[in-house]
Design a protein around this motif. Structure first.
Motif, PDB file in Angstrom:
ATOM      1  N   LEU A  50       0.840  -1.190   0.000  1.00  0.00           N
ATOM      2  CA  LEU A  50       0.000   0.000   0.000  1.00  0.00           C
ATOM      3  C   LEU A  50       0.880   1.246   0.000  1.00  0.00           C
ATOM      4  O   LEU A  50       1.983   1.239   0.565  1.00  0.00           O
ATOM      5  N   PRO A  51       0.414   2.322  -0.604  1.00  0.00           N
ATOM      6  CA  PRO A  51       1.227   3.544  -0.715  1.00  0.00           C
ATOM      7  C   PRO A  51       1.692   4.065   0.646  1.00  0.00           C
ATOM      8  O   PRO A  51       0.891   4.183   1.580  1.00  0.00           O
ATOM      9  N   CYS A  59      -4.819  -7.587   1.296  1.00  0.00           N
ATOM     10  CA  CYS A  59      -5.945  -6.961   0.606  1.00  0.00           C
ATOM     11  C   CYS A  59      -6.973  -8.010   0.209  1.00  0.00           C
ATOM     12  O   CYS A  59      -6.625  -9.139  -0.148  1.00  0.00           O
ATOM     13  N   GLU A 104     -13.909  10.485   1.200  1.00  0.00           N
ATOM     14  CA  GLU A 104     -12.518  10.065   1.342  1.00  0.00           C
ATOM     15  C   GLU A 104     -12.451   8.541   1.420  1.00  0.00           C
ATOM     16  O   GLU A 104     -13.348   7.896   1.961  1.00  0.00           O
ATOM     17  N   ASP A 105     -11.377   7.968   0.880  1.00  0.00           N
ATOM     18  CA  ASP A 105     -11.204   6.519   0.955  1.00  0.00           C
ATOM     19  C   ASP A 105     -10.305   6.168   2.123  1.00  0.00           C
ATOM     20  O   ASP A 105      -9.567   7.021   2.640  1.00  0.00           O
ATOM     21  N   SER A 108      -5.995   4.314   1.163  1.00  0.00           N
ATOM     22  CA  SER A 108      -4.862   5.210   0.911  1.00  0.00           C
ATOM     23  C   SER A 108      -4.333   5.846   2.189  1.00  0.00           C
ATOM     24  O   SER A 108      -3.250   6.423   2.191  1.00  0.00           O
ATOM     25  N   ASP A 130     -12.625   0.630   1.904  1.00  0.00           N
ATOM     26  CA  ASP A 130     -13.046   1.724   1.039  1.00  0.00           C
ATOM     27  C   ASP A 130     -14.562   1.636   0.899  1.00  0.00           C
ATOM     28  O   ASP A 130     -15.078   0.699   0.271  1.00  0.00           O
ATOM     29  N   GLY A 135     -12.604   5.485  -3.351  1.00  0.00           N
ATOM     30  CA  GLY A 135     -11.373   4.743  -3.578  1.00  0.00           C
ATOM     31  C   GLY A 135     -11.509   3.629  -4.591  1.00  0.00           C
ATOM     32  O   GLY A 135     -11.947   3.828  -5.731  1.00  0.00           O
ATOM     33  N   ARG A 136     -11.170   2.413  -4.158  1.00  0.00           N
ATOM     34  CA  ARG A 136     -11.186   1.253  -5.051  1.00  0.00           C
ATOM     35  C   ARG A 136     -12.557   0.603  -5.147  1.00  0.00           C
ATOM     36  O   ARG A 136     -12.746  -0.324  -5.926  1.00  0.00           O
ATOM     37  N   SER A 349      -8.957  14.437  -6.672  1.00  0.00           N
ATOM     38  CA  SER A 349      -8.077  13.413  -6.112  1.00  0.00           C
ATOM     39  C   SER A 349      -8.212  13.311  -4.599  1.00  0.00           C
ATOM     40  O   SER A 349      -7.843  12.291  -4.005  1.00  0.00           O
TER      41      SER A 349
END
Length: 491
Positions: A50-51, A59, A104-105, A108, A130, A135-136, A349
């Motif tokens: 994950l970032p 996941c 917001e997700d 991230s 999410d 998000g995803r 974003s």
């Protein structure tokens, strides 16, 4: 970013999952598996990166009907991640962040929560879902400023024609009536059961506190504790409160500058300068030629005020306002214009704008009474700009009816920790007073010199004890010790 004041869900039965996993992960999430439902909706947890997160996460996905009443209809894939406990097997009560915005997700933000909760993470997982529409998980993304000229971006927070186009485009691929906090609660319960977790430790901020309240009403036995930071009441149409809340924080910022020797010396006439630039904006005298253009654009008083409001969310950004006011008074509007254009560029974003409108048009704007607008906004620097902008954006957005009693806070015996910042330009302290009375087992903490959904060592220590013991007993309800106010920008 939180547009509630950045930047934040029709009850229906859910399909039952077949079988259930162990109440605690033996050996951590690497040994946990989602058992496949009869319709093949569940998929295994797999290692993932994950970032911003140096460690390995896990996941997973869960396919659910977009509309629970139409199980053969369109499907939605929910994405979630588990940050495993760092010391041995995890307990059965993970920490579950519920994000704000709305829009917001969660996935991230993995690195943020991993760093924020090191003590609790020793023996607990963090479950990041999410929410549908973010998000995803089928994000309802819109760029309301894409293709817009500079004049439009400097006038509208929510360009109405773009909002109408966004609603039309999203309807082609999503039933917007199904992206509600009720369905978010059903989704989270499905994921909880699929992973074999017991009751959850909800950790919600801003609009996420609405999602938490709805989950607590629908699934009270699935909640162990709840943290509600910068809470948002279910029965308050938030655009109506923004002008007065921002005005209060503007006054707080001005007083703080006057009490600060360096700020007072740098900006000795700050109140007069603010009044002067507001008057120039009102008269249409504030203009700026954007780079590459010879034509000057008249700045919108409301759009500038809304950007100022966003800076009043937290003391760190409010500390820039004296310098910005002074620059504008001297005729230099470029820093403010750059900030507004950056905001317009970054909005898509930062959050799912389509979900933001889906939620707020239904839960907030639908309850605005035209007769109340003037009384709630007169005498404030923001005026009715934000209310009017959001109403115009919602004019063509679906507003399905809320279930009966939806806007009442849930009455619960579960332990709840409320945290509010006394320098919050979005969720004033009276929001907590309005919501907290419905929760019998609660502690209310005021964080001095802190703003919207902020964190500190004091909050972290009390939250760790709260979750570890699963109780409010022994947790002081007095204010947290002062966090020093950030220094004002002087040049």
């Amino acid at each position: 970013m939180s547009l509630h004041g950045s930047v934040g869900r029709t009850a229906a039965a859910i399909l039952a999952l077949t079988a259930c996993c162990a109440s605690a992960f033996a050996g951590g999430p690497s040994a946990a598996r989602i058992q496949r439902a009869a319709d093949g909706s569940a998929r295994e947890l797999k290692p993932c990166e994950l970032p911003g997160l140096a460690e390995r996460a896990y996941c997973g996905q869960l396919d659910v009907p977009e509309h629970a009443g139409r199980p053969r209809g369109r499907r939605l894939t929910l994405h979630f991640a588990v940050l495993p406990a760092t010391q041995g097997a995890a307990t059965s009560d993970p920490i579950v962040p519920l994000m704000g915005g709305p829009g917001e997700d969660a996935i991230s933000a993995a690195a943020v929560y991993a760093q924020r909760l090191p003590g609790l993470r020793r023996h607990r997982d963090i479950l990041l879902l999410d929410q549908r529409g973010t998000g995803r998980s089928g994000a309802l993304r819109c760029d309301l400023h894409a293709g817009a000229d500079t004049a439009t971006r400097l006038h509208h927070l929510f360009p109405p024609e773009a909002a109408q186009r966004c609603a039309r485009e999203l309807r082609a691929r999503a039933d917007l009536s199904q992206y509600t906090y009720e369905n978010v609660a059903h989704d989270l319960e499905r994921v909880r059961r699929a992973l074999g977790y017991g009751p959850l430790n909800l950790s919600a901020g801003s609009y996420g506190t609405r999602a938490a309240q709805v989950f607590m009403r629908l699934y009270p036995d699935s909640v162990r504790t709840a943290y509600l930071g910068s809470v948002v009441p279910l029965d308050v149409a938030t655009p109506m409160t923004m002008a007065k809340t921002a005005q209060d924080q503007l006054e707080r910022m001005l007083r703080s500058c006057e009490a600060d020797a360096d700020c007072r010396a740098a900006f000795p006439r700050l109140r007069e300068e603010f009044g002067a630039i507001a008057a120039r904006l009102a008269r249409g005298e504030a203009k700026l030629a954007p780079p590459g253009s010879d034509a000057a654009i008249r700045l919108s008083q409301g759009r500038v005020a809304e950007w100022f409001r966003s800076r009043l969310y937290r003391p760190a950004t409010a500390a820039e306002l004296p310098w910005l006011i002074h620059q504008a008074h001297a005729g230099n509007w470029t820093p403010i214009v750059d900030g507004i254009l950056d905001n317009a560029r970054d909005m898509p974003s930062a959050l799912s704008v389509g979900l933001f409108l889906t939620v707020t048009c239904r839960e907030d704007v639908a309850f605005i009474d035209e007769r109340d607008i003037a009384a709630q906004t007169q005498g404030t620097f923001l005026g009715d700009y934000r209310v009017r902008e959001q109403m115009a954006a919602c004019a063509h957005w679906p507003k399905p009816a809320l279930p009966a009693q939806y806007r009442r806070p849930p009455r619960s015996q579960r332990p709840v920790l409320f945290v509010s910042g006394d320098s919050d330009g979005a969720s004033p302290l009276w929001f907590t007073q309005r919501v907290a009375q419905a929760f019998a087992d609660r502690v209310e903490i005021v964080a001095r010199n802190q703003g919207h959904t902020e964190w500190s060592g004091c909050i972290a220590r009390r939250y760790e004890r709260f979750v570890r013991e699963g109780s409010t007993r022994g947790i002081e309800s007095s204010a947290c010790e002062d966090v020093p106010r950030p220094p004002f920008r002087l040049r």
